[in-house]
Design an enzyme around this catalytic site. Structure first.
Site, PDB file in Angstrom:
ATOM      1  N   ASP A   1     -44.889   3.433 -27.549  1.00  0.00           N
ATOM      2  CA  ASP A   1     -46.150   4.169 -27.736  1.00  0.00           C
ATOM      3  C   ASP A   1     -46.343   4.633 -29.192  1.00  0.00           C
ATOM      4  O   ASP A   1     -45.577   5.461 -29.686  1.00  0.00           O
ATOM      5  CB  ASP A   1     -46.204   5.411 -26.834  1.00  0.00           C
ATOM      6  CG  ASP A   1     -45.984   5.109 -25.347  1.00  0.00           C
ATOM      7  OD1 ASP A   1     -45.174   4.217 -25.029  1.00  0.00           O
ATOM      8  OD2 ASP A   1     -46.600   5.785 -24.517  1.00  0.00           O
TER       9      ASP A   1
ATOM     10  N   GLU B   1     -51.728   3.304 -26.371  1.00  0.00           N
ATOM     11  CA  GLU B   1     -52.569   4.270 -25.650  1.00  0.00           C
ATOM     12  C   GLU B   1     -52.649   5.649 -26.299  1.00  0.00           C
ATOM     13  O   GLU B   1     -53.480   6.458 -25.929  1.00  0.00           O
ATOM     14  CB  GLU B   1     -52.104   4.399 -24.197  1.00  0.00           C
ATOM     15  CG  GLU B   1     -50.837   5.177 -24.032  1.00  0.00           C
ATOM     16  CD  GLU B   1     -50.922   6.207 -22.921  1.00  0.00           C
ATOM     17  OE1 GLU B   1     -51.868   6.169 -22.129  1.00  0.00           O
ATOM     18  OE2 GLU B   1     -50.033   7.076 -22.876  1.00  0.00           O
ATOM     19  N   ASN B   2     -51.767   5.921 -27.283  1.00  0.00           N
ATOM     20  CA  ASN B   2     -51.811   7.204 -28.002  1.00  0.00           C
ATOM     21  C   ASN B   2     -52.167   7.015 -29.479  1.00  0.00           C
ATOM     22  O   ASN B   2     -51.960   7.915 -30.294  1.00  0.00           O
ATOM     23  CB  ASN B   2     -50.454   7.914 -27.932  1.00  0.00           C
ATOM     24  CG  ASN B   2     -49.965   8.162 -26.523  1.00  0.00           C
ATOM     25  OD1 ASN B   2     -48.888   7.730 -26.146  1.00  0.00           O
ATOM     26  ND2 ASN B   2     -50.769   8.840 -25.728  1.00  0.00           N
TER      27      ASN B   2
ATOM     28  N   ASN C   1     -52.222   5.917 -19.185  1.00  0.00           N
ATOM     29  CA  ASN C   1     -53.095   6.945 -18.602  1.00  0.00           C
ATOM     30  C   ASN C   1     -54.129   7.477 -19.590  1.00  0.00           C
ATOM     31  O   ASN C   1     -55.110   8.091 -19.184  1.00  0.00           O
ATOM     32  CB  ASN C   1     -52.256   8.104 -18.047  1.00  0.00           C
ATOM     33  CG  ASN C   1     -51.299   8.679 -19.072  1.00  0.00           C
ATOM     34  OD1 ASN C   1     -50.534   7.948 -19.689  1.00  0.00           O
ATOM     35  ND2 ASN C   1     -51.344   9.974 -19.272  1.00  0.00           N
ATOM     36  N   HIS C   2     -53.920   7.270 -20.893  1.00  0.00           N
ATOM     37  CA  HIS C   2     -54.905   7.736 -21.890  1.00  0.00           C
ATOM     38  C   HIS C   2     -55.927   6.662 -22.272  1.00  0.00           C
ATOM     39  O   HIS C   2     -56.668   6.834 -23.241  1.00  0.00           O
ATOM     40  CB  HIS C   2     -54.185   8.220 -23.154  1.00  0.00           C
ATOM     41  CG  HIS C   2     -53.437   9.503 -22.965  1.00  0.00           C
ATOM     42  ND1 HIS C   2     -54.069  10.706 -22.768  1.00  0.00           N
ATOM     43  CD2 HIS C   2     -52.112   9.774 -22.900  1.00  0.00           C
ATOM     44  CE1 HIS C   2     -53.168  11.669 -22.611  1.00  0.00           C
ATOM     45  NE2 HIS C   2     -51.959  11.114 -22.680  1.00  0.00           N
TER      46      HIS C   2
ATOM     47  N   HIS D   1     -46.095   1.848 -17.187  1.00  0.00           N
ATOM     48  CA  HIS D   1     -46.382   3.117 -17.856  1.00  0.00           C
ATOM     49  C   HIS D   1     -46.228   4.227 -16.822  1.00  0.00           C
ATOM     50  O   HIS D   1     -47.119   4.451 -15.995  1.00  0.00           O
ATOM     51  CB  HIS D   1     -47.808   3.050 -18.420  1.00  0.00           C
ATOM     52  CG  HIS D   1     -48.085   4.102 -19.432  1.00  0.00           C
ATOM     53  ND1 HIS D   1     -47.681   3.980 -20.749  1.00  0.00           N
ATOM     54  CD2 HIS D   1     -48.692   5.302 -19.339  1.00  0.00           C
ATOM     55  CE1 HIS D   1     -48.060   5.057 -21.409  1.00  0.00           C
ATOM     56  NE2 HIS D   1     -48.663   5.879 -20.582  1.00  0.00           N
TER      57      HIS D   1
ATOM     58  N   HIS E   1     -44.496   5.564 -21.844  1.00  0.00           N
ATOM     59  CA  HIS E   1     -45.146   6.832 -21.471  1.00  0.00           C
ATOM     60  C   HIS E   1     -44.318   8.080 -21.769  1.00  0.00           C
ATOM     61  O   HIS E   1     -44.879   9.082 -22.193  1.00  0.00           O
ATOM     62  CB  HIS E   1     -45.572   6.856 -20.001  1.00  0.00           C
ATOM     63  CG  HIS E   1     -46.200   8.163 -19.569  1.00  0.00           C
ATOM     64  ND1 HIS E   1     -47.402   8.605 -20.065  1.00  0.00           N
ATOM     65  CD2 HIS E   1     -45.785   9.127 -18.708  1.00  0.00           C
ATOM     66  CE1 HIS E   1     -47.706   9.767 -19.502  1.00  0.00           C
ATOM     67  NE2 HIS E   1     -46.735  10.116 -18.688  1.00  0.00           N
TER      68      HIS E   1
ATOM     69  N   HIS F   1     -42.060   8.519 -24.105  1.00  0.00           N
ATOM     70  CA  HIS F   1     -41.829   8.617 -25.554  1.00  0.00           C
ATOM     71  C   HIS F   1     -40.365   8.868 -25.917  1.00  0.00           C
ATOM     72  O   HIS F   1     -40.063   9.119 -27.083  1.00  0.00           O
ATOM     73  CB  HIS F   1     -42.710   9.699 -26.207  1.00  0.00           C
ATOM     74  CG  HIS F   1     -44.178   9.409 -26.115  1.00  0.00           C
ATOM     75  ND1 HIS F   1     -45.123  10.099 -26.857  1.00  0.00           N
ATOM     76  CD2 HIS F   1     -44.877   8.527 -25.377  1.00  0.00           C
ATOM     77  CE1 HIS F   1     -46.331   9.648 -26.570  1.00  0.00           C
ATOM     78  NE2 HIS F   1     -46.204   8.696 -25.670  1.00  0.00           N
TER      79      HIS F   1
HETATM   80 FE   FE2 Z   1     -48.959   7.841 -21.346  1.00  0.00          FE
END
Ligand code: FE2
Length: 264
Positions: free
Chosen positions: A8, A39-40, A67-68, A150, A175, A177
């Site tokens: 990520d 996603e981040n 999820n983001h 994720h 997810h 990290h």
């Molecule tokens: Fe995530």
């Protein structure tokens, strides 16, 4: 086939780090295909078209999400037209975008599948059954299949590794990290790790400034998290896949820090 996967990428510092370090990673691991979790990438929340474009310019071939995915509204404008980005396949069937993509580069073909866990995350369709469906579909084109699961819970991720062993080439977690120390090749030939880790500040909490996170823990009051800009770390995986069988033959963790990466 050599595949490089980067965990990520969190915010501006994560993107700058990727740009700085990717040439050295290419030299060392000779990847045919490079995949990142994005996603981040936009200030810790989602991704924009401009950021995805930069990643592709730097040599990234495919992007996975989580999820983001929808945090940056601009993604609704372009995700349907960008075949190199996958979002969790077990989102609603009404959601735009795709959960599986065939990435073709340097004479190789890799299917990338993104699924999201259900433990400690919002309710969502079954990731196990969705993975069944997409692996079968991907198998019509290539035996080399990478699944980015994720998810939050280590148990759910390990269970997915066993569930897909012998059917996917790689099952990797994103997810949390935090890179886990359990990389392995399962008996059926699937490379597995519970979490790849992240790219961004190592001095915050999962890439975010620690003061706001601590404020929330200590007071239970809302506080806005912002990306920390401290010294970076970068986590990834170098993978080798036998394209004839789809089995993984090697999984190597990559773990670099700002102070040490030049001696890698
Ligand atoms: Fe995530």
């Amino acid at each position: 086939m050599n595949v490089l996967f980067i965990g990520d990428i969190v915010g501006n510092i994560g993107r700058k780090t990727l740009k700085q370090v990717l040439p050295a990673l290419k030299d060392k691991y000779n990847p045919h295909i490079i995949i990142v979790n994005g996603e981040n990438a936009a200030a810790g929340r989602g991704i924009t078209k401009a950021i995805a474009k930069e990643f592709f310019e730097w040599g990234v071939h495919g992007i996975t999400m989580g999820n983001h995915t929808w945090d940056n509204k601009d993604i609704f404008e372009w995700i349907d037209d960008e075949p190199r980005i996958v979002r969790p396949a077990n989102f609603s069937s009404e959601a735009p975008g795709r959960g599986m993509a065939i990435i073709a580069a340097n004479g190789k073909k890799l299917a990338i599948i993104n699924i999201q866990g259900r433990a400690f995350l919002p309710p969502i369709d079954c990731p196990f059954r969705k993975a069944d469906e997409l692996i079968e579909e991907a198998g019509e084109t290539t035996k080399a299949i990478l699944v980015d699961f994720h998810a939050e819970a280590t148990s759910e991720k390990i269970a997915m590794g066993w569930y897909l062993d012998g059917r996917a080439s790689v099952v990797l977690g994103t997810h949390t990290h935090v890179q886990t120390n359990d990389e392995t090749i399962l008996p059926g030939g699937t490379a597995y790790i519970t979490d790849v880790g992240m790219v961004g500040s190592k001095e915050g909490v999962l890439g975010m400034e620690k003061a706001a996170v601590l404020h929330r823990f200590l007071t239970q009051l809302p506080s806005r998290f912002v990306v920390d800009e401290g010294k970076w770390h970068l986590h990834g995986l170098s993978l080798q896949i036998d394209e004839a069988t789809g089995s993984a033959t090697k999984i190597t963790k990559i773990r670099l820090t700002e102070d040490e990466w030049l001696v890698m």
